[in-house]
Design an enzyme around this catalytic site. Sequence first.
Site, PDB file in Angstrom:
ATOM      1  N   ARG A  28      46.276  35.035  38.794  1.00  0.00           N
ATOM      2  CA  ARG A  28      46.996  35.097  40.059  1.00  0.00           C
ATOM      3  C   ARG A  28      46.832  33.819  40.863  1.00  0.00           C
ATOM      4  NH1 ARG A  28      43.933  40.425  41.659  1.00  0.00           N
ATOM      5  NH2 ARG A  28      42.399  38.973  40.891  1.00  0.00           N
ATOM      6  N   SER A  51      43.633  45.642  41.446  1.00  0.00           N
ATOM      7  CA  SER A  51      43.166  47.033  41.506  1.00  0.00           C
ATOM      8  C   SER A  51      42.395  47.282  42.797  1.00  0.00           C
ATOM      9  CB  SER A  51      42.281  47.348  40.300  1.00  0.00           C
ATOM     10  OG  SER A  51      43.021  47.289  39.113  1.00  0.00           O
ATOM     11  N   HIS A  87      49.371  44.357  36.146  1.00  0.00           N
ATOM     12  CA  HIS A  87      48.827  44.499  34.795  1.00  0.00           C
ATOM     13  C   HIS A  87      49.962  44.753  33.807  1.00  0.00           C
ATOM     14  CE1 HIS A  87      44.951  46.071  36.831  1.00  0.00           C
ATOM     15  NE2 HIS A  87      44.679  44.864  36.360  1.00  0.00           N
ATOM     16  N   LYS A 110      30.337  45.667  38.441  1.00  0.00           N
ATOM     17  CA  LYS A 110      30.729  46.638  39.471  1.00  0.00           C
ATOM     18  C   LYS A 110      29.801  47.844  39.393  1.00  0.00           C
ATOM     19  CE  LYS A 110      35.604  45.386  39.421  1.00  0.00           C
ATOM     20  NZ  LYS A 110      36.964  45.842  39.128  1.00  0.00           N
TER      21      LYS A 110
END
Length: 174
Positions: free
Chosen positions: A93, A131, A19, A43
């Site tokens: 990514r 994360s 990040h 989430k």
Amino acid sequence: MPKRIAICPGSFDPITKGHLDIIRRAAGLFDEVVVLIMVNYTKAATAFTAEERVDMARRVTRGIPNVRVDFYAGLLADYAREAGACTLVKGLRAVTDFEYEFQMALTNKKLYPKLETLFLTTDIQHMYLSSSVVRQVASFGGDISEFVCPEVLQDIVARLAPGPPGPVRREPQT
């Protein structure tokens, strides 16, 4: 010329070196960068409260003069409009990130047509990092010092490290 404001949005649960790499690079491209801690409604729960995530992000970005940290629980497009932001900056990514982020970029563009999304590819040393990986490794007592900044390492370990080991349970061999 108006100030060019970019937003780096995310849940940052917790903030990682990946990040921070994206935030630093965005800070080199824009007059001001807002690291926007948001609620991820997909989430069920977060490991850290919103206040803790804001505090951690402030600590790791303290040395970047044109970066500030904020929290918002509404629509990202609404925040961007109110802040006068011109761009969202998202790190990618892998191809799997692109599919989701592309959908979000199109949705935000529909909600706020003046808003652009800039995708920055992650530095190769952070391609695997998320994360979720940090939370998983820390919860098993693994070393996360290569994944997170020293300013927040102990906070993360204190929250996620396991207690004393219990008995190892193995499935019977068949």
